[in-house]
Design an enzyme around this catalytic site. Structure first.
Site, PDB file in Angstrom:
ATOM      1  N   LYS A 198      10.930 -43.828 -26.141  1.00 20.48           N
ATOM      2  CA  LYS A 198      11.867 -42.747 -26.524  1.00 20.48           C
ATOM      3  C   LYS A 198      11.259 -41.777 -27.509  1.00 20.48           C
ATOM      4  O   LYS A 198      11.573 -40.587 -27.491  1.00 20.48           O
ATOM      5  CB  LYS A 198      13.169 -43.330 -27.090  1.00 20.48           C
ATOM      6  CG  LYS A 198      12.991 -44.331 -28.224  1.00 20.48           C
ATOM      7  CD  LYS A 198      12.869 -45.739 -27.715  1.00 20.48           C
ATOM      8  CE  LYS A 198      12.427 -46.681 -28.793  1.00 20.48           C
ATOM      9  NZ  LYS A 198      12.799 -48.050 -28.555  1.00 20.48           N
ATOM     10  N   GLY A 225      11.487 -59.508 -32.206  1.00 24.49           N
ATOM     11  CA  GLY A 225      10.936 -58.494 -31.281  1.00 24.49           C
ATOM     12  C   GLY A 225      11.829 -57.276 -31.128  1.00 24.49           C
ATOM     13  O   GLY A 225      11.644 -56.494 -30.191  1.00 24.49           O
ATOM     14  N   LYS A 271      16.710 -41.567 -29.289  1.00 26.84           N
ATOM     15  CA  LYS A 271      17.581 -41.913 -28.157  1.00 26.84           C
ATOM     16  C   LYS A 271      18.686 -40.871 -27.999  1.00 26.84           C
ATOM     17  O   LYS A 271      19.060 -40.510 -26.881  1.00 26.84           O
ATOM     18  CB  LYS A 271      18.179 -43.302 -28.372  1.00 26.84           C
ATOM     19  CG  LYS A 271      17.107 -44.396 -28.313  1.00 26.84           C
ATOM     20  CD  LYS A 271      17.597 -45.695 -28.893  1.00 26.84           C
ATOM     21  CE  LYS A 271      16.523 -46.780 -28.835  1.00 26.84           C
ATOM     22  NZ  LYS A 271      16.811 -47.933 -29.679  1.00 26.84           N
TER      23      LYS A 271
HETATM   24  P1  NAP Z   1       4.661 -54.193 -29.154  1.00 24.40           P
HETATM   25  O1  NAP Z   1       5.239 -55.553 -29.092  1.00 24.40           O
HETATM   26  O2  NAP Z   1       4.117 -53.688 -30.433  1.00 24.40           O
HETATM   27  O3  NAP Z   1       3.512 -54.125 -28.023  1.00 24.40           O
HETATM   28  C1  NAP Z   1       2.711 -53.004 -27.842  1.00 24.40           C
HETATM   29  C2  NAP Z   1       1.620 -53.323 -26.849  1.00 24.40           C
HETATM   30  O4  NAP Z   1       0.880 -52.141 -26.574  1.00 24.40           O
HETATM   31  C3  NAP Z   1       0.589 -54.356 -27.337  1.00 24.40           C
HETATM   32  O5  NAP Z   1       0.182 -55.158 -26.287  1.00 24.40           O
HETATM   33  C4  NAP Z   1      -0.578 -53.482 -27.829  1.00 24.40           C
HETATM   34  O6  NAP Z   1      -1.832 -54.097 -27.682  1.00 24.40           O
HETATM   35  C5  NAP Z   1      -0.498 -52.337 -26.870  1.00 24.40           C
HETATM   36  N1  NAP Z   1      -0.993 -51.081 -27.444  1.00 24.40           N
HETATM   37  C6  NAP Z   1      -0.538 -50.446 -28.534  1.00 24.40           C
HETATM   38  N2  NAP Z   1      -1.219 -49.296 -28.736  1.00 24.40           N
HETATM   39  C7  NAP Z   1      -2.142 -49.242 -27.742  1.00 24.40           C
HETATM   40  C8  NAP Z   1      -3.138 -48.308 -27.390  1.00 24.40           C
HETATM   41  N3  NAP Z   1      -3.368 -47.202 -28.096  1.00 24.40           N
HETATM   42  N4  NAP Z   1      -3.898 -48.560 -26.294  1.00 24.40           N
HETATM   43  C9  NAP Z   1      -3.701 -49.675 -25.572  1.00 24.40           C
HETATM   44  N5  NAP Z   1      -2.758 -50.581 -25.836  1.00 24.40           N
HETATM   45  C10 NAP Z   1      -1.997 -50.367 -26.916  1.00 24.40           C
HETATM   46  O7  NAP Z   1       5.717 -53.093 -28.673  1.00 24.40           O
HETATM   47  P2  NAP Z   1       7.050 -53.346 -27.831  1.00 24.40           P
HETATM   48  O8  NAP Z   1       8.131 -53.809 -28.744  1.00 24.40           O
HETATM   49  O9  NAP Z   1       6.752 -54.094 -26.600  1.00 24.40           O
HETATM   50  O10 NAP Z   1       7.450 -51.828 -27.478  1.00 24.40           O
HETATM   51  C11 NAP Z   1       6.758 -51.109 -26.487  1.00 24.40           C
HETATM   52  C12 NAP Z   1       7.524 -49.824 -26.171  1.00 24.40           C
HETATM   53  O11 NAP Z   1       8.828 -50.145 -25.722  1.00 24.40           O
HETATM   54  C13 NAP Z   1       7.734 -48.902 -27.372  1.00 24.40           C
HETATM   55  O12 NAP Z   1       7.728 -47.565 -26.920  1.00 24.40           O
HETATM   56  C14 NAP Z   1       9.125 -49.250 -27.868  1.00 24.40           C
HETATM   57  O13 NAP Z   1       9.755 -48.200 -28.544  1.00 24.40           O
HETATM   58  C15 NAP Z   1       9.812 -49.501 -26.545  1.00 24.40           C
HETATM   59  N6  NAP Z   1      10.984 -50.382 -26.585  1.00 24.40           N
HETATM   60  C16 NAP Z   1      10.916 -51.564 -27.244  1.00 24.40           C
HETATM   61  C17 NAP Z   1      12.039 -52.387 -27.229  1.00 24.40           C
HETATM   62  C18 NAP Z   1      12.032 -53.720 -27.920  1.00 24.40           C
HETATM   63  O14 NAP Z   1      13.094 -54.350 -27.969  1.00 24.40           O
HETATM   64  N7  NAP Z   1      10.914 -54.169 -28.471  1.00 24.40           N
HETATM   65  C19 NAP Z   1      13.202 -51.980 -26.558  1.00 24.40           C
HETATM   66  C20 NAP Z   1      13.222 -50.746 -25.904  1.00 24.40           C
HETATM   67  C21 NAP Z   1      12.100 -49.944 -25.908  1.00 24.40           C
HETATM   68  P3  NAP Z   1      -2.259 -55.417 -28.505  1.00 24.40           P
HETATM   69  O15 NAP Z   1      -1.436 -56.516 -27.879  1.00 24.40           O
HETATM   70  O16 NAP Z   1      -3.703 -55.555 -28.260  1.00 24.40           O
HETATM   71  O17 NAP Z   1      -1.892 -55.144 -29.928  1.00 24.40           O
HETATM   72  N1  HSE Z   2      13.515 -50.870 -32.105  1.00 25.45           N
HETATM   73  C1  HSE Z   2      14.489 -50.567 -31.121  1.00 25.45           C
HETATM   74  C2  HSE Z   2      15.828 -51.065 -31.584  1.00 25.45           C
HETATM   75  C3  HSE Z   2      14.127 -51.208 -29.815  1.00 25.45           C
HETATM   76  O1  HSE Z   2      15.882 -51.864 -32.518  1.00 25.45           O
HETATM   77  O2  HSE Z   2      16.853 -50.637 -31.031  1.00 25.45           O
HETATM   78  C4  HSE Z   2      15.035 -50.813 -28.693  1.00 25.45           C
HETATM   79  O3  HSE Z   2      14.900 -49.471 -28.374  1.00 25.45           O
END
Ligand code: NAP
Ligand code: HSE
Length: 440
Positions: free
Chosen positions: A111, A193, A211
Site C-alpha cells: 500500500k 507478524g 490504505k
Molecule cells: P517482511 O516479513 O518484512 O518480509 C519481507 C520480505 O521481503 C523478506 O523476505 C525480505 O528478505 C524481502 N525483502 C525486503 N526487501 C527486499 C529487497 N530490497 N530485495 C529483495 N528482497 C527484499 O514483510 P511482510 O510483513 O511479509 O510484508 C510484505 C508486504 O506486505 C509489505 O508491503 C507489507 O506492507 C504488506 N502487508 C503485510 C501484511 C502483514 O500482515 N504483515 C498485511 C498486508 C500487507 P529477507 O527475508 O532476506 O530479509
Molecule cells: N502493518 C499492517 C497492519 C499490515 O498492521 O495493519 C496489514 O496491512
C-alpha cells in the site's frame, strides 16, 4: 502473441519470503486442490527473491529457486506473474516497473508504494495490458478492493470509515482489555507478524493513511495526494485516556475516514472530500467499537446499496495470503485487467476539504492543579471559541495534577485548536492537553 493459458500452470516469481510471502507459500500448498478446481490451473512458484540469501528460512516449494537478484524474476520468460511482497517503495517500484516492461502480471500487497508512487505503475500496466492487483494492500483478508471496484461500482459512495491498521488496533485492544503498556503491546504485534518492517508506519498512522488513499481512489475515482491527508496515529497513547473513554461509554480506535462534504454532484463533477486518519472515541454501541485485536473493519455508505459493514483479519500471514491468492487466481483465470476500476486512467486530483473545517465532538483531558476557578477558566477558553461542554469529570490528584476530562458538543478542528492554545496560555497545565475526536 499471448501464450495459450488453458491448463498450463501459472508460473510465478515470488518477491519476499517474510510474513506474507511465507503465508502465501503455505496456502498455495494447503489449498492447491481448491485453486485448481476454481481456475483449472495450478500455480507454480519458480523463483523466490529475498534480501539476504544466507538467512536461515523455511523450505521452498519443490522446483523453486532462491535468489537475491530481482532480474531472475523479472527477466525469466517462463514467469507469468510477479508477486511483490518485499514492501518499501524504491526497490519494489523498480521491480514492478521492470516486470511490467517484461510483460508480467503483478500482484502486490504494497500500500505504501501504491499510495505514494502507484500512478505511473497503473498507467504502465494499462499501456502494457497487464493485470495489476492489490487486494491484500487494504485491510488484509477483507475483500474491499474487489468490492469497491466491482460489486459496488454502480453506486455513488458517500463515505468510508474504518479501522485500517491491525497493529494499532491490536495495541489499543490489548491496552483496553488486558491493561498492557503500549510498548509491550507493540512488541507482541511485531512478533505476531502484524507490524510493518518500520512499525512507526503503523503507530504514526501512515499505514492506515496509505490504505485510505487507495480506498478513496477506488470509491471516488480521484487521486487524493498522500501528502494532503491529515494523519495522526496512536503513538504515546496513555492508558488513562482509554480508561476515561470507557467511563464515558466509548472505546478508543484508530480511524480512517473519507467523506463527501457539501454538494455531492458539483458542476465540475468533483465533490469535496474530507479525509483523515486519527484516534477517536467510538461509542460502545457502534459495531466499530467491538472490532478487536488485529481485526479491521470498514463501513461504506453508498447511495444505492445503503450502509455496508466489512469485518475481518487485517494483518498476519494467512489472512493476507488469502487476499494475495485470490488476486493470483484472477490472473490464472486470465481475467481482463481492471486495475483501477475506472475507464479513465488519468484520475483527476481530488478536491480536498481543509481538515480545519472538519466538525466533530471532542474529548479533552488536561492535568491541572486543584485550585478554585480552574474549570471556569478552561470553560472560558472554550466558550471564547464558541465551544460548549457536554460533560465534565474531575478525578482525584494523580501526583502529576488533577485530571479534568470533558466532552464537547460539535465544533471545528480549527476552533478546538484555538481553544487549546488559549488554555495553554493560562499557564495552568501540568502537561500537554490530550484531545481526541469523538464519533458522533
Ligand atoms: P517482511 O516479513 O518484512 O518480509 C519481507 C520480505 O521481503 C523478506 O523476505 C525480505 O528478505 C524481502 N525483502 C525486503 N526487501 C527486499 C529487497 N530490497 N530485495 C529483495 N528482497 C527484499 O514483510 P511482510 O510483513 O511479509 O510484508 C510484505 C508486504 O506486505 C509489505 O508491503 C507489507 O506492507 C504488506 N502487508 C503485510 C501484511 C502483514 O500482515 N504483515 C498485511 C498486508 C500487507 P529477507 O527475508 O532476506 O530479509
Ligand atoms: N502493518 C499492517 C497492519 C499490515 O498492521 O495493519 C496489514 O496491512
Amino acid at each position: 502473441m499471448e501464450k495459450k493459458q488453458k491448463n498450463r500452470p501459472l508460473v510465478i516469481g515470488l518477491a519476499g519470503f517474510g510474513t506474507v510471502g511465507g503465508g502465501l507459500l503455505k496456502v498455495l500448498e494447503s489449498n492447491a486442490d481448491i485453486i485448481e478446481r476454481h481456475t483449472g490451473r495450478s500455480i507454480v512458484v519458480r523463483k523466490v527473491l529475498v534480501h539476504n540469501i544466507r538467512k536461515p528460512r523455511g523450505a521452498l516449494p519443490e522446483g523453486a529457486v532462491l535468489t537475491d537478484n530481482p532480474r531472475d524474476l523479472t527477466d525469466d520468460p517462463e514467469i507469468d506473474a510477479v508477486v511483490e511482497l518485499i514492501g518499501g517503495i524504491d526497490a519494489a517500484k523498480e521491480l514492478i516497473d521492470r516486470a511490467l516492461d517484461q510483460g508480467k502480471h503483478i500482484v502486490t500487497a504494497n500500500k505504501a508504494l501504491l499510495a505514494e508512487a502507484g500512478l505511473p505503475l497503473f498507467q504502465k500496466a494499462f499501456k502494457k495490458k497487464r493485470i495489476m492487483r492489490y487486494e491484500a494492500s487494504v485491510a488484509g483478508a477483507i475483500p474491499i478492493v474487489q468490492t469497491l471496484k466491482e460489486s459496488l461500482a454502480g453506486n455513488r459512495v458517500q463515505s468510508l470509515m474504518g479501522i485500517l491498521n491491525g497493529t494499532s488496533n491490536y495495541i489499543l485492544s490489548e491496552m483496553t482489555t488486558n491493561g498492557l503498556d503500549f510498548d509491550v503491546a507493540l512488541r507482541q504485534a511485531q512478533s505476531l507478524g502484524y507490524a510493518e518492517a518500520d512499525p512507526s508506519l503503523d503507530i504514526d498512522g501512515q499505514d492506515a493513511a496509505h490504505k485510505l488513499v487507495l480506498l478513496i481512489r477506488l470509491a471516488f475515482g480521484v487521486h487524493y495526494p498522500f501528502t494532503a491527508l491529515s494523519i495522526r496515529g496512536i503513538r504515546g497513547m496513555d492508558r488513562m485516556d482509554i480508561t476515561m473513554a470507557r467511563e464515558f461509554g466509548y472505546r478508543v480506535k484508530l480511524i480512517g475516514q473519507a467523506r463527501i462534504v457539501g454538494d455531492e454532484k458539483p458542476e465540475n463533477g468533483l465533490p469535496r472530500i474530507e479525509a483523515g486518519v486519527f484516534p477517536a472515541l467510538v461509542p460502545r454501541r457502534y459495531l466499530l467499537a467491538s472490532v478487536g485485536g488485529s481485526y479491521n473493519a470498514i463501513r461504506v455508505e453508498a447511495n444505492a446499496a445503503g450502509s455496508l459493514f466489512f469485518h475481518g483479519r487485517g494483518a498476519g500471514d494467512l489472512p493476507t495470503a488469502s487476499a494475495v491468492l485470490a488476486d493470483l487466481m484472477a490472473v490464472a483465470r486470465d481475467e481482463r485487467p481492471n486495475n483501477t476500476g475506472f475507464v479513465a486512467q488519468d484520475l483527476p486530483v481530488a478536491t480536498v476539504a481543509s481538515p480545519e473545517e472538519s466538525v466533530s465532538p471532542y474529548y479533552v483531558r488536561v492535568m491541572v492543579a486543584d485550585t478554585p476557578g480552574v474549570l471556569r477558566d478552561i470553560s472560558g477558553c472554550m466558550a471564547a471559541e464558541g465551544i460548549s461542554m457536554a460533560q465534565v469529570i474531575q478525578k482525584s490528584d494523580e501526583g502529576s495534577g488533577v485530571p479534568l476530562v470533558f466532552m464537547t458538543h460539535e465544533t471545528s478542528a480549527k476552533a478546538m485548536r484555538s481553544a487549546l492554545a488559549r488554555v495553554l496560555d493560562l499557564g495552568i497545565l501540568k502537561q500537554s492537553a490530550v484531545c481526541f475526536k469523538v464519533l458522533p
